[in-house]
Design an enzyme around this catalytic site. Sequence first.
Site, PDB file in Angstrom:
ATOM      1  N   LYS A  62      39.979  55.053  36.793  1.00  0.00           N
ATOM      2  CA  LYS A  62      38.553  54.638  36.544  1.00  0.00           C
ATOM      3  C   LYS A  62      37.831  55.841  35.461  1.00  0.00           C
ATOM      4  O   LYS A  62      38.904  56.183  34.686  1.00  0.00           O
ATOM      5  CB  LYS A  62      37.599  54.784  37.804  1.00  0.00           C
ATOM      6  CG  LYS A  62      37.908  53.790  38.845  1.00  0.00           C
ATOM      7  CD  LYS A  62      37.516  52.421  38.292  1.00  0.00           C
ATOM      8  CE  LYS A  62      38.011  51.480  39.480  1.00  0.00           C
ATOM      9  NZ  LYS A  62      37.626  49.980  38.801  1.00  0.00           N
TER      10      LYS A  62
ATOM     11  N   ASP B  80      33.520  51.018  43.783  1.00  0.00           N
ATOM     12  CA  ASP B  80      32.664  51.873  42.898  1.00  0.00           C
ATOM     13  C   ASP B  80      31.870  52.993  43.889  1.00  0.00           C
ATOM     14  O   ASP B  80      31.462  54.034  43.370  1.00  0.00           O
ATOM     15  CB  ASP B  80      31.922  51.407  42.001  1.00  0.00           C
ATOM     16  CG  ASP B  80      32.461  50.545  40.890  1.00  0.00           C
ATOM     17  OD1 ASP B  80      33.521  51.177  40.655  1.00  0.00           O
ATOM     18  OD2 ASP B  80      31.975  49.778  40.020  1.00  0.00           O
TER      19      ASP B  80
ATOM     20  N   ARG C 173      42.057  54.618  29.294  1.00  0.00           N
ATOM     21  CA  ARG C 173      42.220  53.671  30.403  1.00  0.00           C
ATOM     22  C   ARG C 173      43.290  52.786  30.229  1.00  0.00           C
ATOM     23  O   ARG C 173      43.437  52.020  28.928  1.00  0.00           O
ATOM     24  CB  ARG C 173      40.907  53.271  31.013  1.00  0.00           C
ATOM     25  CG  ARG C 173      40.067  54.478  31.518  1.00  0.00           C
ATOM     26  CD  ARG C 173      38.730  53.831  31.582  1.00  0.00           C
ATOM     27  NE  ARG C 173      38.873  53.017  33.030  1.00  0.00           N
ATOM     28  CZ  ARG C 173      37.737  52.429  33.402  1.00  0.00           C
ATOM     29  NH1 ARG C 173      36.536  52.755  32.985  1.00  0.00           N
ATOM     30  NH2 ARG C 173      37.687  51.534  34.499  1.00  0.00           N
TER      31      ARG C 173
ATOM     32  N   ARG D 291      29.578  58.360  38.212  1.00  0.00           N
ATOM     33  CA  ARG D 291      29.499  58.227  39.873  1.00  0.00           C
ATOM     34  C   ARG D 291      30.003  59.590  40.653  1.00  0.00           C
ATOM     35  O   ARG D 291      29.647  59.960  41.522  1.00  0.00           O
ATOM     36  CB  ARG D 291      30.480  57.054  40.304  1.00  0.00           C
ATOM     37  CG  ARG D 291      29.940  55.793  39.751  1.00  0.00           C
ATOM     38  CD  ARG D 291      30.341  54.622  40.598  1.00  0.00           C
ATOM     39  NE  ARG D 291      30.184  53.321  39.603  1.00  0.00           N
ATOM     40  CZ  ARG D 291      29.284  52.464  39.178  1.00  0.00           C
ATOM     41  NH1 ARG D 291      28.017  53.127  39.939  1.00  0.00           N
ATOM     42  NH2 ARG D 291      29.150  51.431  38.648  1.00  0.00           N
TER      43      ARG D 291
ATOM     44  N   LYS E 218      25.072  46.213  36.972  1.00  0.00           N
ATOM     45  CA  LYS E 218      25.566  46.542  35.651  1.00  0.00           C
ATOM     46  C   LYS E 218      26.344  45.495  35.480  1.00  0.00           C
ATOM     47  O   LYS E 218      26.720  44.726  33.979  1.00  0.00           O
ATOM     48  CB  LYS E 218      26.291  47.938  35.666  1.00  0.00           C
ATOM     49  CG  LYS E 218      27.081  48.466  34.406  1.00  0.00           C
ATOM     50  CD  LYS E 218      27.256  49.920  34.559  1.00  0.00           C
ATOM     51  CE  LYS E 218      28.338  50.102  35.428  1.00  0.00           C
ATOM     52  NZ  LYS E 218      29.716  49.915  34.956  1.00  0.00           N
ATOM     53  N   SER E 219      27.249  45.127  36.356  1.00  0.00           N
ATOM     54  CA  SER E 219      28.257  44.013  36.222  1.00  0.00           C
ATOM     55  C   SER E 219      27.767  42.488  35.841  1.00  0.00           C
ATOM     56  O   SER E 219      28.140  41.873  34.879  1.00  0.00           O
ATOM     57  CB  SER E 219      28.872  43.720  37.611  1.00  0.00           C
ATOM     58  OG  SER E 219      29.703  44.864  37.666  1.00  0.00           O
TER      59      SER E 219
ATOM     60  N   ARG F 116      27.567  40.265  32.095  1.00  0.00           N
ATOM     61  CA  ARG F 116      28.250  39.039  32.050  1.00  0.00           C
ATOM     62  C   ARG F 116      26.939  38.016  31.554  1.00  0.00           C
ATOM     63  O   ARG F 116      27.147  37.288  30.846  1.00  0.00           O
ATOM     64  CB  ARG F 116      28.485  38.673  33.492  1.00  0.00           C
ATOM     65  CG  ARG F 116      29.803  39.222  33.909  1.00  0.00           C
ATOM     66  CD  ARG F 116      30.064  39.231  35.449  1.00  0.00           C
ATOM     67  NE  ARG F 116      31.346  39.535  35.757  1.00  0.00           N
ATOM     68  CZ  ARG F 116      31.757  40.801  35.968  1.00  0.00           C
ATOM     69  NH1 ARG F 116      31.143  41.696  35.409  1.00  0.00           N
ATOM     70  NH2 ARG F 116      33.048  41.176  36.324  1.00  0.00           N
TER      71      ARG F 116
ATOM     72  N   ARG G  37      39.347  59.726  40.005  1.00  0.00           N
ATOM     73  CA  ARG G  37      38.543  60.022  40.919  1.00  0.00           C
ATOM     74  C   ARG G  37      38.905  60.529  42.159  1.00  0.00           C
ATOM     75  O   ARG G  37      38.303  61.410  42.856  1.00  0.00           O
ATOM     76  CB  ARG G  37      37.541  58.701  41.359  1.00  0.00           C
ATOM     77  CG  ARG G  37      36.445  58.170  40.244  1.00  0.00           C
ATOM     78  CD  ARG G  37      35.789  57.023  40.472  1.00  0.00           C
ATOM     79  NE  ARG G  37      34.642  56.986  39.255  1.00  0.00           N
ATOM     80  CZ  ARG G  37      33.991  55.844  39.144  1.00  0.00           C
ATOM     81  NH1 ARG G  37      34.314  54.720  39.701  1.00  0.00           N
ATOM     82  NH2 ARG G  37      33.154  55.782  38.136  1.00  0.00           N
TER      83      ARG G  37
HETATM   84  C1  S3P Z   1      33.668  45.872  37.234  1.00  0.00           C
HETATM   85  C2  S3P Z   1      34.838  45.735  38.075  1.00  0.00           C
HETATM   86  C3  S3P Z   1      35.215  46.880  38.497  1.00  0.00           C
HETATM   87  C4  S3P Z   1      34.217  48.060  38.807  1.00  0.00           C
HETATM   88  C5  S3P Z   1      33.637  48.216  37.349  1.00  0.00           C
HETATM   89  C6  S3P Z   1      32.745  47.003  37.152  1.00  0.00           C
HETATM   90  C7  S3P Z   1      33.032  44.591  36.486  1.00  0.00           C
HETATM   91  O1  S3P Z   1      36.365  47.473  37.785  1.00  0.00           O
HETATM   92  O2  S3P Z   1      35.256  49.340  39.040  1.00  0.00           O
HETATM   93  O3  S3P Z   1      32.739  49.332  37.622  1.00  0.00           O
HETATM   94  O4  S3P Z   1      31.830  44.401  35.904  1.00  0.00           O
HETATM   95  O5  S3P Z   1      33.840  43.652  36.525  1.00  0.00           O
HETATM   96  P1  S3P Z   1      37.770  46.480  38.144  1.00  0.00           P
HETATM   97  O6  S3P Z   1      37.609  45.278  37.783  1.00  0.00           O
HETATM   98  O7  S3P Z   1      38.990  47.174  37.061  1.00  0.00           O
HETATM   99  O8  S3P Z   1      38.447  47.004  39.274  1.00  0.00           O
END
Ligand code: S3P
Length: 426
Positions: free
Chosen positions: A339, A312, A120, A385, A21-22, A26, A343
């Site tokens: 989050k 996560d 958030r 999650r 996902k991250s 990007r 959680r």
């Molecule tokens: C993410 C960073 C994390 C993670 C999120 C995805 C990202 O959050 O919990 O699911 O893609 O940069 P934080 O950077 O706020 O800790």
Amino acid sequence: MRLATGRVATLQGVLRPPSDKSITHRAYMLAAAAEEPSIVRNPLLSEDCSATLDSLCMMGLEVEWPSDHEVRLVPAHAWRTPDDVLDCGNSGTTMRLLSGLIASRPIQATLVGDESLSRRPMKRIIDPLAKMGAQIEGEAAPLIIQGSSELKGIDYESPVASAQVKSCVLFAGLRAQGETFVREPSLSRDHTERMLEALGVEMLRGEGSSVGVRGGSKVASFELDVPGDISSAAFFMVAAALVPDSQLELLDVGVNPTRSGIFEVFEQCGIKVLLENERVELGEPLADLGIRYTEVLQPFHIEGSLVPRLIDEIPILAVLATQCDGTSIIRDASELRVKESDRIELIAEGLRAMGAEVETFMDGLNVSGPVRLRGAEIDSDGDHRIAMAFAIAGLIAEGQTEILQPETVRTSFPAFEQELWRLCVV
Ligand code: S3P
């Protein structure tokens, strides 16, 4: 949709977890920031990543799908002010990273989110962007951003270890005057740094973990095959370790050290993970993983710099803790409270409903085991999650576990249930 699980005999087979996902977020954003077209293969097809892609399209990105698994992204010469609000849905990554890209362009955008995202904290990105010269209204969503092509570079010390904050500031820094640095209390996931470097942007290194970019750096176009997401794989890794006689092979999993803290927890527990076929894709290491049932599990301790490396995975690791022989300790994790849900509270509530012994703290939990879990009704409160962690807990519980608001799995793992039943032998 209904998601209910119960005891199964074993888990066997091979799974290619959904793409990361991250990295998908990007990849879409960097393709939009590049000057020539890019190709992303195997992007994560989920609600969170669609929110990013749809928002980028509203600012000029053009998208072509030569096949279901490949997208060609043609960037706009200049991004345009969107005609409507940008709907980030449930996705913090969309809202926080896009803010950095928008703030550094002469456009205006309003970013909105669902109920969870609107709760958030956004001050963590507004503060540095305002210091750079952007104008932002709102402390939480909706955010109204008036961007500028004349932002000033800053040296920012982030109070939280957050890749979303770090990436937001670095993205804005790509088009700011001078150099922009970010420091964080401990290293969060470094996909942005690795991808930028692989795309020809010189990454500047300051003191400690400080990392920076020079304004005016160009982002090269690219072709990328997105690796599998270790955070999604984690549900099946823990399931394989907990369900008797299980053996799973997980293919193409991203094993970036800033994401693979789960391996250290497994080591503490005595769970062996076999890594094979290790390779690198656009600066990101990946491997195939083999994992099997482990009869006796030792308790674990998570704190300090390990926390951002598995943030996560904590919901599913808390499920694992219920089967460890002793008290597992999780601390320094107050970020869990902000989050997609709180959680810490939801893990504790759900585990207690299933018969586990849990103590909560402002910044973590103690979970004592081993306990025989019993099935329960679990409200995921729309947190993907939490939903998946408790569906896995149900596999080793007596009776049935029913997950409320199960459709939330579409955020990151739309085929979760289908894959689960494919691998379970009942
Ligand atoms: C993410 C960073 C994390 C993670 C999120 C995805 C990202 O959050 O919990 O699911 O893609 O940069 P934080 O950077 O706020 O800790």
